[in-house]
Design an enzyme around this catalytic site. Structure first.
Site, PDB file in Angstrom:
ATOM      1  N   LYS A 128      43.634   0.979  49.022  1.00 33.72           N
ATOM      2  CA  LYS A 128      44.634  -0.071  49.232  1.00 33.72           C
ATOM      3  C   LYS A 128      45.854   0.154  48.352  1.00 33.72           C
ATOM      4  O   LYS A 128      46.998   0.101  48.822  1.00 33.72           O
ATOM      5  CB  LYS A 128      43.999  -1.437  48.945  1.00 33.72           C
ATOM      6  CG  LYS A 128      44.930  -2.587  49.276  1.00 33.72           C
ATOM      7  CD  LYS A 128      44.281  -3.931  48.998  1.00 33.72           C
ATOM      8  CE  LYS A 128      43.273  -4.268  50.071  1.00 33.72           C
ATOM      9  NZ  LYS A 128      42.421  -5.400  49.696  1.00 33.72           N
ATOM     10  N   ARG A 167      43.155  -8.254  43.976  1.00 33.97           N
ATOM     11  CA  ARG A 167      42.337  -7.694  45.067  1.00 33.97           C
ATOM     12  C   ARG A 167      41.689  -6.387  44.655  1.00 33.97           C
ATOM     13  O   ARG A 167      42.322  -5.543  44.030  1.00 33.97           O
ATOM     14  CB  ARG A 167      43.215  -7.391  46.284  1.00 33.97           C
ATOM     15  CG  ARG A 167      43.892  -8.598  46.891  1.00 33.97           C
ATOM     16  CD  ARG A 167      44.969  -8.162  47.871  1.00 33.97           C
ATOM     17  NE  ARG A 167      45.740  -9.298  48.358  1.00 33.97           N
ATOM     18  CZ  ARG A 167      45.450  -9.959  49.473  1.00 33.97           C
ATOM     19  NH1 ARG A 167      44.442  -9.588  50.220  1.00 33.97           N
ATOM     20  NH2 ARG A 167      46.183 -10.991  49.831  1.00 33.97           N
ATOM     21  N   GLY A 171      34.616  -6.144  52.510  1.00 26.14           N
ATOM     22  CA  GLY A 171      33.922  -7.378  52.148  1.00 26.14           C
ATOM     23  C   GLY A 171      32.895  -7.231  51.042  1.00 26.14           C
ATOM     24  O   GLY A 171      32.187  -8.170  50.718  1.00 26.14           O
ATOM     25  N   MET A 192      33.455  -6.294  47.797  1.00 28.00           N
ATOM     26  CA  MET A 192      33.890  -6.654  46.445  1.00 28.00           C
ATOM     27  C   MET A 192      34.792  -7.879  46.497  1.00 28.00           C
ATOM     28  O   MET A 192      34.960  -8.485  47.544  1.00 28.00           O
ATOM     29  CB  MET A 192      34.552  -5.457  45.800  1.00 28.00           C
ATOM     30  CG  MET A 192      33.524  -4.392  45.470  1.00 28.00           C
ATOM     31  SD  MET A 192      34.240  -2.962  44.715  1.00 28.00           S
ATOM     32  CE  MET A 192      35.293  -2.365  45.998  1.00 28.00           C
ATOM     33  N   ARG A 243      45.987   1.329  56.416  1.00 27.30           N
ATOM     34  CA  ARG A 243      45.108   2.482  56.129  1.00 27.30           C
ATOM     35  C   ARG A 243      44.867   3.196  57.450  1.00 27.30           C
ATOM     36  O   ARG A 243      45.058   2.618  58.526  1.00 27.30           O
ATOM     37  CB  ARG A 243      43.797   2.034  55.512  1.00 27.30           C
ATOM     38  CG  ARG A 243      43.036   1.156  56.429  1.00 27.30           C
ATOM     39  CD  ARG A 243      41.729   0.688  55.859  1.00 27.30           C
ATOM     40  NE  ARG A 243      41.202  -0.260  56.835  1.00 27.30           N
ATOM     41  CZ  ARG A 243      40.281  -1.127  56.605  1.00 27.30           C
ATOM     42  NH1 ARG A 243      39.740  -1.226  55.417  1.00 27.30           N
ATOM     43  NH2 ARG A 243      39.861  -1.937  57.552  1.00 27.30           N
ATOM     44  N   HIS A 276       5.467  15.576  57.543  1.00 30.12           N
ATOM     45  CA  HIS A 276       5.118  16.334  58.753  1.00 30.12           C
ATOM     46  C   HIS A 276       5.713  15.662  59.986  1.00 30.12           C
ATOM     47  O   HIS A 276       6.368  16.298  60.815  1.00 30.12           O
ATOM     48  CB  HIS A 276       3.591  16.411  58.862  1.00 30.12           C
ATOM     49  CG  HIS A 276       3.120  17.076  60.102  1.00 30.12           C
ATOM     50  ND1 HIS A 276       2.809  16.374  61.252  1.00 30.12           N
ATOM     51  CD2 HIS A 276       2.943  18.388  60.408  1.00 30.12           C
ATOM     52  CE1 HIS A 276       2.446  17.229  62.190  1.00 30.12           C
ATOM     53  NE2 HIS A 276       2.515  18.453  61.700  1.00 30.12           N
ATOM     54  N   ARG A 283       7.725  28.955  62.953  1.00 32.26           N
ATOM     55  CA  ARG A 283       6.573  28.669  62.073  1.00 32.26           C
ATOM     56  C   ARG A 283       5.302  28.987  62.860  1.00 32.26           C
ATOM     57  O   ARG A 283       4.867  28.186  63.688  1.00 32.26           O
ATOM     58  CB  ARG A 283       6.576  27.199  61.659  1.00 32.26           C
ATOM     59  CG  ARG A 283       7.693  26.800  60.692  1.00 32.26           C
ATOM     60  CD  ARG A 283       7.581  25.300  60.380  1.00 32.26           C
ATOM     61  NE  ARG A 283       8.372  24.886  59.236  1.00 32.26           N
ATOM     62  CZ  ARG A 283       9.546  24.263  59.318  1.00 32.26           C
ATOM     63  NH1 ARG A 283      10.095  24.019  60.494  1.00 32.26           N
ATOM     64  NH2 ARG A 283      10.189  23.874  58.218  1.00 32.26           N
ATOM     65  N   SER A 297      15.660  34.329  53.511  1.00 33.51           N
ATOM     66  CA  SER A 297      15.956  33.045  54.146  1.00 33.51           C
ATOM     67  C   SER A 297      15.513  31.961  53.172  1.00 33.51           C
ATOM     68  O   SER A 297      14.352  31.930  52.755  1.00 33.51           O
ATOM     69  CB  SER A 297      15.214  32.922  55.478  1.00 33.51           C
ATOM     70  OG  SER A 297      15.487  31.662  56.035  1.00 33.51           O
ATOM     71  N   THR A 319      14.660  25.756  51.684  1.00 31.63           N
ATOM     72  CA  THR A 319      15.129  24.745  50.725  1.00 31.63           C
ATOM     73  C   THR A 319      14.226  23.518  50.673  1.00 31.63           C
ATOM     74  O   THR A 319      14.350  22.714  49.754  1.00 31.63           O
ATOM     75  CB  THR A 319      16.575  24.337  51.052  1.00 31.63           C
ATOM     76  OG1 THR A 319      16.665  24.114  52.457  1.00 31.63           O
ATOM     77  CG2 THR A 319      17.541  25.428  50.652  1.00 31.63           C
ATOM     78  N   CYS A 374      16.693  28.207  56.184  1.00 35.56           N
ATOM     79  CA  CYS A 374      15.953  27.614  57.294  1.00 35.56           C
ATOM     80  C   CYS A 374      15.258  26.318  56.893  1.00 35.56           C
ATOM     81  O   CYS A 374      14.511  25.746  57.658  1.00 35.56           O
ATOM     82  CB  CYS A 374      14.947  28.604  57.868  1.00 35.56           C
ATOM     83  SG  CYS A 374      13.708  29.147  56.681  1.00 35.56           S
ATOM     84  N   TYR A 424      24.062  32.835  57.786  1.00 38.10           N
ATOM     85  CA  TYR A 424      23.738  31.869  58.841  1.00 38.10           C
ATOM     86  C   TYR A 424      22.969  30.683  58.282  1.00 38.10           C
ATOM     87  O   TYR A 424      22.386  30.759  57.197  1.00 38.10           O
ATOM     88  CB  TYR A 424      22.929  32.535  59.971  1.00 38.10           C
ATOM     89  CG  TYR A 424      21.533  32.950  59.581  1.00 38.10           C
ATOM     90  CD1 TYR A 424      20.465  32.061  59.685  1.00 38.10           C
ATOM     91  CD2 TYR A 424      21.279  34.229  59.094  1.00 38.10           C
ATOM     92  CE1 TYR A 424      19.187  32.431  59.312  1.00 38.10           C
ATOM     93  CE2 TYR A 424      19.998  34.608  58.725  1.00 38.10           C
ATOM     94  CZ  TYR A 424      18.956  33.698  58.838  1.00 38.10           C
ATOM     95  OH  TYR A 424      17.694  34.054  58.462  1.00 38.10           O
TER      96      TYR A 424
HETATM   97  C1  PEP Z   1      11.090  25.450  53.572  1.00 45.06           C
HETATM   98  O1  PEP Z   1      10.252  25.361  52.689  1.00 45.06           O
HETATM   99  O2  PEP Z   1      12.282  25.106  53.437  1.00 45.06           O
HETATM  100  C2  PEP Z   1      10.708  25.959  54.902  1.00 45.06           C
HETATM  101  C3  PEP Z   1      11.612  26.179  55.834  1.00 45.06           C
HETATM  102  O3  PEP Z   1       9.382  26.130  55.131  1.00 45.06           O
HETATM  103  P1  PEP Z   1       8.383  24.936  55.468  1.00 45.06           P
HETATM  104  O4  PEP Z   1       9.187  23.701  55.685  1.00 45.06           O
HETATM  105  O5  PEP Z   1       7.636  25.347  56.684  1.00 45.06           O
HETATM  106  O6  PEP Z   1       7.530  24.887  54.230  1.00 45.06           O
END
Ligand code: PEP
Ligand code: MG
Length: 896
Positions: free
Chosen positions: A27, A96, A105, A107, A341, A457, A578, A782, A785, A850, A870
């Site tokens: 603002k 304000r 709304g 704050m 804005r 899962h 997998r 790969s 994560t 992945c 990738y």
């Molecule tokens: C991971 O661990 O990020 C992965 C892709 O393998 P999974 O989820 O099958 O353990």
């Protein structure tokens, strides 16, 4: 010259500009911008977000702030020719909030600051002797100040107002005259004193300072905290505070207040959109005291202001190159701009407006791409509930896989498949799911669990299938034939509806609308929709994103149909298959045989039985992705996941014994289950560890992959398989598997011309930290994560989100679950180190990701920055990842 940031806490509107949102809030920055454009903005100043941060951190003191406010207030008084609290001719101000990101709304705001028992008469004189107006303004101040600064319960003021109206026998506030309102001010002061133990402050500067402090503090009000969490707004930004000379829209028929959009916020059509309310203040519009009129009607009421407003709207659009929304007030025929804005819009409008602005030559394609997000695209891809019928909400869980689904409740995978085979829609309700539930998950319209978070899962598998899923609805008490929630018992066969975006669970069937954007990606768009502006806009921006992006986008897919769909969505290969998902259903028995095998011969027989099935799986996948890389990961989960539960087996064996029946096989199985029991299966016999312990298991898979590739090559196809080893932590593990795999590949491939790369997941922190060595034995990395986050933080991925993340989010330890968006500083650092050190060893090392983060917009930008080749994500996230990868590659925005 005064400095910026911490050594200067207050900016006059003339000193700021629209690019100082971090410091001045949205603002304040835009009020400054409009001031500098020469638009009619009431004079004022902005206290910075840095002051707010210091105020909150220090427990309410900011060195030098008071003096700075004094000097800016003096300038403001000079500009307006009035003094705050002057009994004869008072300057009144509004105080304000205004954070960097709009938090509507959430704050506080206090209007009419500067009024007291004396200056109320001066205000009346200013208003041409309008006592009613002056007392009404005063009672509003006491009410707002009481509520927001002193936490006086708002309904006590409402009650006093109600009493005043009943005593007079009238219905509307407007029927109260000056004397009534004067008496009401007295009543309000009593309410104030009762709750605070003090009289309403008469010193205008004290009013102002306390209102500013209250706005600072409102940054941490529970509703603001909740809103930030939902909108992913960082908790440490703080709010700016704007102190603005009051203008009044409630001074008679030649005054009023309104909102305007420079184009239709739903479609982007140019035109005049907005509402106006004569003789009113902004809060009256919100309270809906009277009906507003369309903005066009202002032309008949006040042509001069109307024409001026249209001119300003054109100026603002031309300046911001975007849809702007505007708040304005007209005080006795004089137009004032109170806010502008870049306007909020729906996901569909974001795409259509961006395309429209390209057509009008206002912005280029890059800029259009900056203005849409993957999150918006994802929203457009889900079917949605039509909530017009106001359905009853049973409970709320974690929205784990977006979409809208309804059906009869079932509690087992078997029942789900049975009823689905009869053509019924079902929702599978489980405490949590396991790989055995897969057929039921496929058969169901949606999945609801009472345990587990976004990487449980149920969540991961459902996202993979694009199936609606709500997880961790922990108020559900799930029993084998019913669930209990908030006083309801829902039995098998009862119908519920689940929203995988919001996590809401509804009783009964809520109607669903399909997404035309998905139909477009699927290539089976209803011809009637082909010219839809939204679809055309999505097509245009996706095409540009693909041109811009450096990151390739692959998919996580385990079956031919999933791979085929992902390919239609633009996937450039499979980044993760997998293989453990291929051992379910009727193949379970074969896996059991493998586990229970005694001696090499029995084991080899079990493996021999599995191999042709695996070979067929891979061939199907390679065919669907002909010409594109397919990364097949060798089996990962603990073997005991394939066995019945210890408790069930123990009971079964005990009962059989009691009856004198033979239970030899069950006993053998029970012994195996006991033997394989692990306290921490996620840290136990998984991945490469399993491969090194069970002779022939990985070998069988490698052989099946190589044979499938050769078969496709013989059909004239172009297979590009990549074999990936899971859970590697040391280069020796990979070397051992690689040596065996290379031998088998050489045997099978012969001179067929097929080439098979061998690489590894990087998902154990030790692997990331020794990536330089591991790269010696890997053609590619790969990043897994999911596991890297689990092991990097020490968070059990199936448990923690439902268990305590709420507290971590509340405390701001992180702003979003690290399982959802990559933790750049910690887990992200592991990715960065492994990428750099891996490539130092092997400059042509291919790098991908992945884990679930591959489909998260924020994380995609991070992976682009780190230099991966990738990202791989579930089929439904592929378009989102393409769009975000394109956005990540755009040149830095030039501001100014
Ligand atoms: C991971 O661990 O990020 C992965 C892709 O393998 P999974 O989820 O099958 O353990
Ligand atoms: Mg993993």
């Amino acid at each position: 010259m005064e400095g910026k940031g911490a050594d200067k806490f207050v900016y006059d509107f003339a000193e700021g500009n629209k690019d100082l949102k971090d410091l001045l809030g949205g603002k304040g920055a835009n009020l400054a911008e409009m001031t500098n454009l020469g638009l009619p903005v009431p004079a004022g100043f902005t206290i910075t977000t840095v002051a707010c941060q210091q105020y909150l951190a220090s427990g309410a003191h900011v060195d030098g702030l008071e003096e700075e406010i004094t000097s800016h207030l003096e300038k403001l008084e000079e500009a307006m020719g009035k003094r705050l609290g002057d009994p004869a001719d008072p300057l009144l101000v509004s105080v304000r909030s205004g954070a960097k990101f709009s938090m509507p709304g959430m704050m506080e705001t206090v209007l009419n600051v500067g009024l007291n028992d004396e200056s109320v008469a001066g205000l009346s004189a200013q208003a041409g002797g309008d006592d009613r107006f002056a007392w009404d303004s005063y009672r509003r101040l006491i009410q707002m100040f009481g509520k927001t600064v002193c936490e006086v319960p708002g309904d006590e003021f409402e009650q006093a107002l109600h009493n005043a109206k009943s005593a007079k026998g009238v219905r509307d506030d407007t029927d109260l005259d000056a004397d009534d309102l004067k008496a009401l001010v007295g009543a309000y002061k009593d309410v104030f004193a009762k709750h605070t133990g003090d009289d309403f402050p008469q010193d205008p500067r004290e009013q102002m300072d306390r209102a500013i402090a209250a706005v600072f503090q409102s940054w941490n009000a529970p509703r603001a905290v909740l809103y930030r969490r939902q909108e992913r707004i960082p908790a440490d930004l703080g709010t700016a505070v704007n102190v603005v000379a009051m203008v009044f829209g409630n001074l008679g028929a030649d005054s009023g207040t309104g909102v305007a959009f420079t184009r239709d916020p739903a479609t982007g059509e140019q035109g005049i959109y907005g509402d106006y309310l004569q003789n009113a203040q902004g809060e009256d519009v919100v309270a809906g005291i009277r009906n507003t009129v369309p903005l066009q009607d202002l032309e008949g009421l006040d042509k001069k202001s109307y024409d001026e407003l249209l001119g300003i709207m054109a100026t603002l659009e031309g300046h911001y190159h975007d849809l702007c929304d505007i708040e304005f007030t007209i005080e006795r025929g004089k137009l004032w701009m109170l806010q502008t804005r870049v306007g909020k819009r729906t996901a569909a409008a974001a795409f259509t407006i961006a395309a429209q602005l390209i057509d009008e030559g206002v912005i280029d394609l890059d800029e259009a791409l900056r203005r849409v997000t993957g999150a918006q695209l994802a929203q457009l891809m889900f079917p949605r509930f039509d909530l017009a019928g106001d359905p009853e909400v049973l409970t709320k869980g974690v929205g784990a896989s977006p979409g809208a689904a309804y059906g009869e409740v079932v509690f087992t995978a078997e029942r789900a498949t049975e009823l689905a085979a009869q053509g019924k829609d079902v929702i599978l309700v489980r405490r949590e799911t396991n790989p055995d539930d897969l057929p039921g998950m496929i058969a169901a319209q949606g999945i609801l669990t009472s345990r587990g978070g976004k990487t449980s899962h149920a969540a991961v598998v459902a996202r993979g299938m694009g199936k609606t899923c709500v997880c961790g609805a922990d108020q559900l008490e799930v029993s084998p034939s019913a669930f209990l929630v908030s006083g309801h018992t829902v039995n098998e066969g009862d119908v519920i509806s689940i929203d995988g975006t919001t996590g809401r669970v509804y009783l009964g069937e809520v109607p669903v609308r399909p997404s035309e954007v998905v139909q477009y990606f699927e290539g089976d768009l209803d011809p009637a929709l082909a010219n839809e502006p939204l679809v055309a806009a999505v097509h245009r921006l996706m095409t540009h994103a693909d041109e811009r992006r450096r990151l390739a986008v692959r998919t996580n897919a385990d079956t031919g149909p999933d791979a085929a769909r992902a390919r239609r969505f633009g996937a450039q290969g499979v980044g993760l298959c997998r293989t453990e998902h291929m051992f379910l259903g009727d193949r379970r028995e074969l896996v059991e045989r493998l586990i229970l095998a005694e001696g090499d011969k029995e084991r080899q027989a079990a493996l021999d039985a599995l191999k042709p099935l695996q070979r067929a799986d891979f061939l199907e996948l390679f065919r669907e992705m002909n010409g594109l890389p397919v990364t097949v990961r060798l089996i990962d989960p603990p073997l005991h996941e394939f066995l019945p539960s210890l408790e069930d087996l123990a009971v079964h064996v005990a009962v059989a014994k009691e009856r004198g029946e033979s239970a030899k096989r069950s006993e053998k199985m029970l012994a195996a289950v006991r033997r394989m029991h692990e306290s921490n299966p996620m840290l136990g016999m998984r991945g490469v560890r399993l491969g090194l312990v069970v002779p022939g298991l990985f070998g069988m898979q490698v052989r099946a992959i190589a044979e499938a590739a050769v078969a496709l090559a013989q059909e004239g196809g172009r297979p590009r398989p990549e074999i990936m080893v899971p859970l590697v932590g040391a280069v020796q593990e990979l070397e051992t598997v690689r040596a065996e795999a290379e031998k088998i590949i050489a045997e099978v491939v012969g001179d067929s011309g097929v080439e098979i790369a061998i690489g590894t997941m990087i998902e154990v922190p030790r692997a990331a930290l020794t990536a330089g060595q591991i790269a010696e034995a890997a053609d590619f990395f790969s990043f897994g994560t999911n596991d890297l986050t689990q092991m990097g933080w020490g968070f059990s991925r199936d448990d923690v989100e439902g268990a305590f993340f709420w507290r971590y989010l509340e405390l701001g330890i992180f702003g979003i679950s690290p399982f959802e968006s990559i933790d750049r500083e910690g887990v992200g650092r592991l990715v960065r180190i492994a990428s750099e050190e891996g490539r130092a060893t092997r400059p042509d090392l291919k790098l991908g990701v992945c884990g679930e983060h591959g489909g998260d917009p924020e994380s995609v930008h991070f992976f682009h920055e780190v230099g991966l080749d990738y990202v791989s994500c579930s089929p439904f996230r592929v378009p989102v990842a393409r769009l975000e990868a394109g956005r990540a590659a755009l040149p830095a925005q030039v501001t100014g």
